[in-house]
Design a protein around this motif. Structure first.
Motif, PDB file in Angstrom:
ATOM      1  N   ALA A 182       0.913  -7.021  -0.002  1.00  9.09           N
ATOM      2  CA  ALA A 182       2.378  -7.009  -0.012  1.00  9.09           C
ATOM      3  C   ALA A 182       2.895  -5.679   0.536  1.00  9.09           C
ATOM      4  CB  ALA A 182       2.904  -7.249  -1.418  1.00  9.09           C
ATOM      5  N   LEU A 183       2.232  -4.579   0.167  1.00  6.52           N
ATOM      6  CA  LEU A 183       2.653  -3.276   0.675  1.00  6.52           C
ATOM      7  C   LEU A 183       2.422  -3.187   2.179  1.00  6.52           C
ATOM      8  CD1 LEU A 183       3.684  -0.399   0.262  1.00  6.52           C
ATOM      9  CD2 LEU A 183       1.337   0.284  -0.300  1.00  6.52           C
ATOM     10  N   TYR A 184       1.255  -3.629   2.656  1.00  5.82           N
ATOM     11  CA  TYR A 184       0.978  -3.580   4.093  1.00  5.82           C
ATOM     12  C   TYR A 184       2.021  -4.386   4.877  1.00  5.82           C
ATOM     13  CZ  TYR A 184      -3.741  -1.950   2.772  1.00  5.82           C
ATOM     14  OH  TYR A 184      -4.811  -1.258   2.264  1.00  5.82           O
ATOM     15  N   ALA A 185       2.311  -5.585   4.393  1.00  7.17           N
ATOM     16  CA  ALA A 185       3.283  -6.429   5.090  1.00  7.17           C
ATOM     17  C   ALA A 185       4.658  -5.775   5.111  1.00  7.17           C
ATOM     18  CB  ALA A 185       3.359  -7.798   4.415  1.00  7.17           C
ATOM     19  N   THR A 186       5.025  -5.126   4.003  1.00 11.98           N
ATOM     20  CA  THR A 186       6.318  -4.446   3.930  1.00 11.98           C
ATOM     21  C   THR A 186       6.363  -3.257   4.874  1.00 11.98           C
ATOM     22  OG1 THR A 186       6.536  -5.115   1.610  1.00 11.98           O
ATOM     23  CG2 THR A 186       7.956  -3.339   2.368  1.00 11.98           C
ATOM     24  N   LEU A 187       5.319  -2.450   4.870  1.00 16.64           N
ATOM     25  CA  LEU A 187       5.271  -1.278   5.755  1.00 16.64           C
ATOM     26  C   LEU A 187       5.322  -1.707   7.222  1.00 16.64           C
ATOM     27  CD1 LEU A 187       2.548   0.888   3.946  1.00 16.64           C
ATOM     28  CD2 LEU A 187       5.017   1.365   4.061  1.00 16.64           C
ATOM     29  N   ALA A 188       4.621  -2.778   7.553  1.00 13.28           N
ATOM     30  CA  ALA A 188       4.636  -3.255   8.935  1.00 13.28           C
ATOM     31  C   ALA A 188       6.030  -3.734   9.328  1.00 13.28           C
ATOM     32  CB  ALA A 188       3.611  -4.372   9.121  1.00 13.28           C
ATOM     33  N   ARG A 190       8.759  -2.762   8.127  1.00 13.84           N
ATOM     34  CA  ARG A 190       9.658  -1.587   8.159  1.00 13.84           C
ATOM     35  C   ARG A 190       9.381  -0.680   9.356  1.00 13.84           C
ATOM     36  NH1 ARG A 190      12.835   1.794   8.387  1.00 13.84           N
ATOM     37  NH2 ARG A 190      13.875   3.018   6.767  1.00 13.84           N
ATOM     38  N   GLY A 191       8.279  -0.946  10.083  1.00 12.16           N
ATOM     39  CA  GLY A 191       8.020  -0.198  11.303  1.00 12.16           C
ATOM     40  C   GLY A 191       7.028   0.930  11.189  1.00 12.16           C
ATOM     41  N   PHE A 192       6.276   1.006  10.092  1.00 13.31           N
ATOM     42  CA  PHE A 192       5.293   2.073   9.947  1.00 13.31           C
ATOM     43  C   PHE A 192       4.068   1.860  10.843  1.00 13.31           C
ATOM     44  CE2 PHE A 192       7.806   2.888   6.211  1.00 13.31           C
ATOM     45  CZ  PHE A 192       7.679   4.258   5.979  1.00 13.31           C
ATOM     46  N   PHE A 193       3.754   0.621  11.141  1.00 16.52           N
ATOM     47  CA  PHE A 193       2.680   0.293  12.080  1.00 16.52           C
ATOM     48  C   PHE A 193       2.948  -1.115  12.597  1.00 16.52           C
ATOM     49  CE2 PHE A 193       1.057  -0.703   7.823  1.00 16.52           C
ATOM     50  CZ  PHE A 193       0.616  -2.025   7.971  1.00 16.52           C
ATOM     51  N   PRO A 194       2.315  -1.518  13.698  1.00 18.04           N
ATOM     52  CA  PRO A 194       2.628  -2.824  14.291  1.00 18.04           C
ATOM     53  C   PRO A 194       2.279  -4.000  13.376  1.00 18.04           C
ATOM     54  CG  PRO A 194       1.467  -1.414  15.852  1.00 18.04           C
ATOM     55  CD  PRO A 194       1.383  -0.727  14.517  1.00 18.04           C
TER      56      PRO A 194
END
Length: 280
Positions: free
Chosen positions: A78-84, A86-90
């Motif tokens: 869930a965190l990875y999907a949120t960060l992605a 939000r633009g932290f990584f593709p």
């Protein structure tokens, strides 16, 4: 340039549905994943990253940023999907979750932009967040430190030691969120180690407490943005959630704790999410 809050470009509920779809895709991979606990905290993460946190995806280590720790590190998908999102990584990198060579591991690690510290050994996140909040005070900053805890995790004594310390130190720039989905790997949290009335327990430790529907992203954002709620007291938001929320065939079931979705159930989950998005 300093870290800044992000305006929500679209309804938070729509962002949450997209994040869930990413989690479903990852859970259909060969490694599977902790779908239930990831789904129960999606709205919390959506509210934080798309309405509340002062962060800059282009400068993830900006000293002026707010800090967030996922203490329940098994909800990393869930965190990875949120960060992605939000633009932290593709976003495309999510497809490599759990694969050899990927930095997207079962629990978050610092190699992932936006992850502050490795987490997942339950019971430590609140103490680490206390450290961030205290460091901010000593540095004369005004950023806030947020930490997301699982309700089963509250069985760890280290959580309550940190809760005592936070209140004793008057860390009012510290905000905890409890994902109160009521289930852990082996069953109901209330059967295994009863903790209600949970709000009164936290108040007894000196915290300002609020209780909210954990799947109402707008309400979550309003409460979290308003913290600290009482001067000189840390804040804790008890988010009442459902494990596996959004998937009728898994919601509220311990079977959702860790799943590897078959092709059939992957398609079934995507259909359920599309129906939810269309209805919102």
């Amino acid at each position: 340039m300093t870290a800044a809050q992000a305006p929500a470009p679209e309804p938070l509920a729509s962002i949450a549905t997209r994040i869930r779809a990413h989690v479903v895709d990852m859970c259909a991979g060969p490694e599977g994943g902790h779908l239930g606990g990831a789904f129960s905290c999606v709205e919390v993460l959506t509210a934080l990253y798309f309405s509340v946190l002062k962060v800059d995806p282009q400068r993830p280590d900006d000293p002026a940023r707010d800090r967030f720790l996922l203490s329940k590190g098994h909800a990393a998908q869930a965190l990875y999907a949120t960060l992605a999102e939000r633009g932290f990584f593709p976003v495309e990198e999510l497809a490599g979750y759990g694969r050899p060579g990927s930095r997207l591991m079962g629990h978050p690690v610092r190699a992932v932009p936006g992850v502050e510290l490795p987490t997942g050994s339950l019971g430590h996140g609140l103490a680490l967040a206390c450290g961030f909040a205290l460091a901010t005070r000593y540095a004369g900053g005004d950023s806030r430190s947020f930490v997301l805890l699982g309700d089963g995790e509250l069985q760890e004594g280290s959580v309550w030691e940190a809760a005592i310390a936070a209140a004793s130190l008057g860390l009012d720039r510290l905000v905890a969120v409890v994902d109160r989905n009521g289930l852990q790997l082996t069953g109901s949290t209330e059967r295994i180690a009863p903790m209600e009335p949970l709000a009164e327990r936290w108040r007894g430790f000196g915290w300002a407490v609020r209780d909210v529907d954990g799947h109402d992203a707008s309400a979550l954002a309003d409460h979290l943005a308003a913290a600290p709620w009482e001067p000189g007291r840390p804040s804790v938001l008890i988010a009442r959630t459902v494990k596996g929320h959004g998937l009728p065939f898994l919601a509220g079931r311990t079977a959702s704790h860790y799943v590897t979705l078959s092709e059939r159930n992957h398609a079934r989950a995507i259909r359920a999410l599309r129906a939810t998005d269309a209805a919102s």
